[in-house]
Design a protein around this motif. Structure first.
Motif, mmCIF file in Angstrom:
data_model
loop_
_atom_site.group_PDB
_atom_site.id
_atom_site.type_symbol
_atom_site.label_atom_id
_atom_site.label_comp_id
_atom_site.label_asym_id
_atom_site.label_seq_id
_atom_site.Cartn_x
_atom_site.Cartn_y
_atom_site.Cartn_z
ATOM 1 N N LEU A 22 0.808 -1.104 0.014
ATOM 2 C CA LEU A 22 -0.058 -0.129 0.069
ATOM 3 C C LEU A 22 0.955 1.430 -0.018
ATOM 4 O O LEU A 22 0.695 2.357 -0.553
ATOM 5 N N GLY A 23 1.991 0.976 0.697
ATOM 6 C CA GLY A 23 2.898 2.480 0.998
ATOM 7 C C GLY A 23 3.787 2.575 -0.116
ATOM 8 O O GLY A 23 4.269 3.598 -0.447
ATOM 9 N N GLY A 24 4.215 1.527 -0.781
ATOM 10 C CA GLY A 24 5.307 1.572 -1.750
ATOM 11 C C GLY A 24 6.646 1.427 -0.927
ATOM 12 O O GLY A 24 6.569 1.125 0.169
ATOM 13 N N ALA A 25 7.596 1.987 -1.669
ATOM 14 C CA ALA A 25 8.935 2.055 -1.039
ATOM 15 C C ALA A 25 9.029 2.777 -0.024
ATOM 16 O O ALA A 25 9.973 2.703 0.709
ATOM 17 N N THR A 26 8.396 3.870 0.207
ATOM 18 C CA THR A 26 8.241 4.798 1.007
ATOM 19 C C THR A 26 7.905 4.462 2.572
ATOM 20 O O THR A 26 8.107 5.151 3.707
ATOM 21 N N GLY A 27 7.132 3.118 2.428
ATOM 22 C CA GLY A 27 6.479 2.982 3.708
ATOM 23 C C GLY A 27 5.424 3.640 4.167
ATOM 24 O O GLY A 27 5.142 3.769 5.526
ATOM 25 N N LEU A 28 4.716 4.484 3.474
ATOM 26 C CA LEU A 28 3.512 5.221 3.871
ATOM 27 C C LEU A 28 2.395 4.470 4.340
ATOM 28 O O LEU A 28 2.083 3.123 3.776
ATOM 29 N N GLU A 29 1.840 4.558 5.454
ATOM 30 C CA GLU A 29 0.735 3.682 6.012
ATOM 31 C C GLU A 29 -0.586 4.796 6.010
ATOM 32 O O GLU A 29 -1.738 4.085 5.754
ATOM 33 N N GLN A 30 -0.599 5.812 6.441
ATOM 34 C CA GLN A 30 -1.628 6.728 6.482
ATOM 35 C C GLN A 30 -1.960 7.504 5.341
ATOM 36 O O GLN A 30 -0.996 8.107 4.970
ATOM 37 N N PRO A 31 -3.424 7.621 4.945
ATOM 38 C CA PRO A 31 -3.556 8.904 3.956
ATOM 39 C C PRO A 31 -3.218 10.006 4.552
ATOM 40 O O PRO A 31 -3.137 10.531 5.738
ATOM 41 N N ARG A 32 -2.830 11.076 3.540
ATOM 42 C CA ARG A 32 -2.527 12.461 3.834
ATOM 43 C C ARG A 32 -3.544 13.358 3.159
ATOM 44 O O ARG A 32 -3.494 13.363 1.731
ATOM 45 N N GLU A 33 -3.966 14.378 3.563
ATOM 46 C CA GLU A 33 -4.755 15.248 3.136
ATOM 47 C C GLU A 33 -4.120 16.188 1.837
ATOM 48 O O GLU A 33 -2.857 16.129 2.114
ATOM 49 N N PRO A 34 -4.724 17.099 1.093
ATOM 50 C CA PRO A 34 -3.847 17.412 0.058
ATOM 51 C C PRO A 34 -3.213 18.776 0.470
ATOM 52 O O PRO A 34 -3.581 19.420 1.428
ATOM 53 N N TYR A 35 -1.951 18.895 -0.338
ATOM 54 C CA TYR A 35 -1.189 20.062 0.043
ATOM 55 C C TYR A 35 -0.699 20.763 -1.136
ATOM 56 O O TYR A 35 -0.429 20.074 -2.149
ATOM 57 N N VAL A 36 -0.559 22.253 -1.056
ATOM 58 C CA VAL A 36 -0.105 22.881 -2.521
ATOM 59 C C VAL A 36 1.523 23.286 -2.383
ATOM 60 O O VAL A 36 1.765 23.339 -1.074
ATOM 61 N N GLN A 37 2.177 22.981 -3.538
ATOM 62 C CA GLN A 37 3.374 23.031 -3.611
ATOM 63 C C GLN A 37 3.802 23.824 -4.887
ATOM 64 O O GLN A 37 3.013 23.775 -5.557
ATOM 65 N N GLY A 38 4.891 24.515 -4.780
ATOM 66 C CA GLY A 38 5.461 24.934 -6.236
ATOM 67 C C GLY A 38 4.607 25.931 -6.852
ATOM 68 O O GLY A 38 4.605 26.135 -8.086
ATOM 69 N N VAL A 39 3.945 26.671 -5.971
ATOM 70 C CA VAL A 39 2.923 27.656 -6.684
ATOM 71 C C VAL A 39 3.993 28.795 -7.425
ATOM 72 O O VAL A 39 4.957 29.307 -6.988
ATOM 73 N N THR A 40 3.524 29.093 -8.765
ATOM 74 C CA THR A 40 4.100 30.291 -9.455
ATOM 75 C C THR A 40 2.927 31.264 -9.881
ATOM 76 O O THR A 40 1.889 30.948 -9.531
ATOM 77 N N ALA A 41 3.394 31.926 -10.785
ATOM 78 C CA ALA A 41 2.123 32.759 -11.584
ATOM 79 C C ALA A 41 1.362 32.244 -12.501
ATOM 80 O O ALA A 41 0.208 32.356 -12.701
ATOM 81 N N SER A 42 1.955 30.925 -12.800
ATOM 82 C CA SER A 42 0.923 30.316 -13.996
ATOM 83 C C SER A 42 0.856 28.677 -13.653
ATOM 84 O O SER A 42 0.263 27.928 -14.351
ATOM 85 N N SER A 43 1.431 28.262 -12.456
ATOM 86 C CA SER A 43 1.389 26.873 -12.196
ATOM 87 C C SER A 43 1.218 26.566 -10.792
ATOM 88 O O SER A 43 1.432 27.530 -9.868
ATOM 89 N N ALA A 44 1.061 25.194 -10.465
ATOM 90 C CA ALA A 44 1.021 24.627 -8.982
ATOM 91 C C ALA A 44 1.039 23.153 -8.961
ATOM 92 O O ALA A 44 0.985 22.662 -10.011
ATOM 93 N N VAL A 45 1.467 22.564 -8.091
ATOM 94 C CA VAL A 45 1.400 21.293 -7.907
ATOM 95 C C VAL A 45 0.622 20.886 -6.633
ATOM 96 O O VAL A 45 0.755 21.639 -5.426
ATOM 97 N N ILE A 46 -0.347 19.897 -6.809
ATOM 98 C CA ILE A 46 -1.079 19.406 -5.679
ATOM 99 C C ILE A 46 -0.767 18.071 -5.374
ATOM 100 O O ILE A 46 -0.518 17.004 -6.151
ATOM 101 N N CYS A 47 -0.355 17.688 -4.045
ATOM 102 C CA CYS A 47 0.158 16.452 -3.521
ATOM 103 C C CYS A 47 -0.887 15.984 -2.341
ATOM 104 O O CYS A 47 -1.083 16.631 -1.702
ATOM 105 N N TRP A 48 -0.891 14.633 -2.447
ATOM 106 C CA TRP A 48 -1.634 14.081 -1.398
ATOM 107 C C TRP A 48 -1.338 12.459 -1.289
ATOM 108 O O TRP A 48 -0.675 11.903 -2.430
ATOM 109 N N VAL A 49 -1.702 11.730 -0.218
ATOM 110 C CA VAL A 49 -1.540 10.264 -0.264
ATOM 111 C C VAL A 49 -2.987 9.711 -0.142
ATOM 112 O O VAL A 49 -3.625 9.977 0.719
ATOM 113 N N SER A 50 -3.299 8.823 -1.094
ATOM 114 C CA SER A 50 -4.598 8.444 -1.006
ATOM 115 C C SER A 50 -4.699 7.038 -0.157
ATOM 116 O O SER A 50 -3.493 6.452 0.012
ATOM 117 N N GLN A 51 -5.725 6.613 0.270
ATOM 118 C CA GLN A 51 -6.100 5.385 1.074
ATOM 119 C C GLN A 51 -5.607 4.105 0.473
ATOM 120 O O GLN A 51 -4.983 3.378 1.043
#
Length: 377
Positions: A22-51
């Motif tokens: 479920l977690g892959g190589a990182t060993g993730l176990e719990q879902p993570r709510e979305p968070y915003v990364q890398g925002v610029t004037a024309s782009s953004a990155v949305i990250c999260w961990v699904s169940q």
């Protein structure tokens, strides 16, 4: 009894295997709510961990009705979805699927591009303990409502391990990072395990500047140019080398035409508290800060707040009171202000004026600096 022992062993092994899948190589176990990364004037990155493993889908738009969709087709639990073609200075709403329960929603605002635009940014550092101090500073940041946050390193104690990120980063900042992009740099504790592997996996800064990496990068916000640097390249980080970073910094600062220039890194070139100024960092990077007219250099490492007088035109600010146990505040001949307190720095930029205020967790302003820059340098 022996049979029962082996049955328990097989069950434990099966459980570990399932968690690994479920977690892959990182060993993730719990879902993570979305968070915003890398925002610029024309782009953004949305990250999260699904169940559960699946493709990553982000619905987004300028209204809560959304209307646009971006998909990462890779089947996995950790999702990183880039949104492009956005309008500057605009609010976007978004929704992701698969975290569990109702579909998590959030919003963010893209960077402005106008030279006279107004915005604010906050600075914190040395936060990642998961304790009362960090929670108090996180609550302060939510009240301040900055447009972006700079983190001066030591994001997760004691050694930047993935298994500590949920409690010592994602839980304290859950509400903030759904809306506000956080731009971090590596601290000495972040690189102790895996050479910063978890940091590099969890954060996705803009990499549009030539030669930039997740260890050092730059971006623009309104009339301000920000450059993030890796001071740990001088102290054991083998992910790059100081020469490559210095070449990047020289090119980057030489090409920007923004009115304000702000650098941030973990170890400060100057300071008077427990760790003091870092001689290796100072010798290598200070000449470039001076040459290219950098206005402010933020750092952490010392668990205090300290601001220097201008040194060859550059003001150095240590902000390491993000939650970890505090150090006694120093007061050297170059110190303009210092205090031992959990705090955040808030900087308001308004055209040719920049106002810096340092606030303790109760809201008391303990330092204030105003700068005026009539023209881009």
């Amino acid at each position: 009894m022996i049979s029962s022992f082996f049955e328990r062993g097989r069950f434990a092994l099966a459980l570990r295997t399932a968690r690994s899948l479920l977690g892959g190589a990182t060993g993730l176990e719990q879902p993570r709510e979305p968070y915003v990364q890398g925002v610029t004037a024309s782009s953004a990155v949305i990250c999260w961990v699904s169940q559960h493993p699946g493709s990553g889908v982000v619905e987004y738009g300028k209204t809560p009705e959304l209307g646009r969709k971006e998909t990462d087709p890779r089947v996995r639990r950790r999702h990183v979805v880039a949104l492009a073609g956005l309008d500057p200075g605009s609010t976007y709403h978004y929704r992701v699927e698969g975290v569990g329960g109702s579909s998590p929603t959030g919003c963010f605002r893209t960077a402005p591009v106008d030279d006279d635009s107004r915005f604010s940014f906050a600075v914190v550092g040395d936060s990642g303990s998961g304790g009362k101090g960090q929670l108090a500073v996180a609550a302060l940041l939510e009240r301040l409502r900055p447009d972006l946050v700079l983190h001066t390193g030591d994001v997760v104690y004691p050694a930047g391990q993935e298994r500590h990120y949920d409690r010592r980063f994602f839980a304290p900042y859950r509400n903030l990072i759904k809306t506000v992009p956080l731009f971090p740099v590596l601290g000495n504790h972040d690189v102790r395990k895996g050479n910063g592997a978890a940091f590099l996996e969890n954060f996705h800064p803009p990499l549009g500047s030539p030669g930039s990496t997740k260890r050092y990068y730059s971006f623009d916000w309104g009339n301000t140019h920000f450059v993030a640097l890796d001071s740990e390249l001088y102290h054991g980080d083998r992910g790059s080398n100081p020469e490559e970073q210095r070449d990047f910094l020289e090119r980057d600062l030489a090409t920007t035409r923004k009115r304000w220039k702000v650098a941030f890194l973990h170890r400060s070139p100057y300071g008077s508290s427990r760790h003091g100024g870092d001689e290796k960092v100072r010798e290598d990077l200070e000449p470039l800060f001076v040459k290219h007219g950098v206005d402010l250099v933020f750092s952490g490492h010392d668990h205090v707040y300290e601001r220097t007088v201008p040194i060859r035109g550059v003001t150095y600010v240590v902000s390491g009171g993000g939650g970890r146990r505090l150090y006694p505040a120093g007061n050297g001949e170059l110190t303009a202000s210092s205090v031992s307190a959990h705090h955040a720095v808030l900087v308001r930029v308004s055209g040719s004026r920049l106002l810096l205020e340092t606030l303790e967790v109760g809201g008391k302003v303990v330092d204030r600096l105003e700068l005026y820059q009539p023209h881009a340098k």
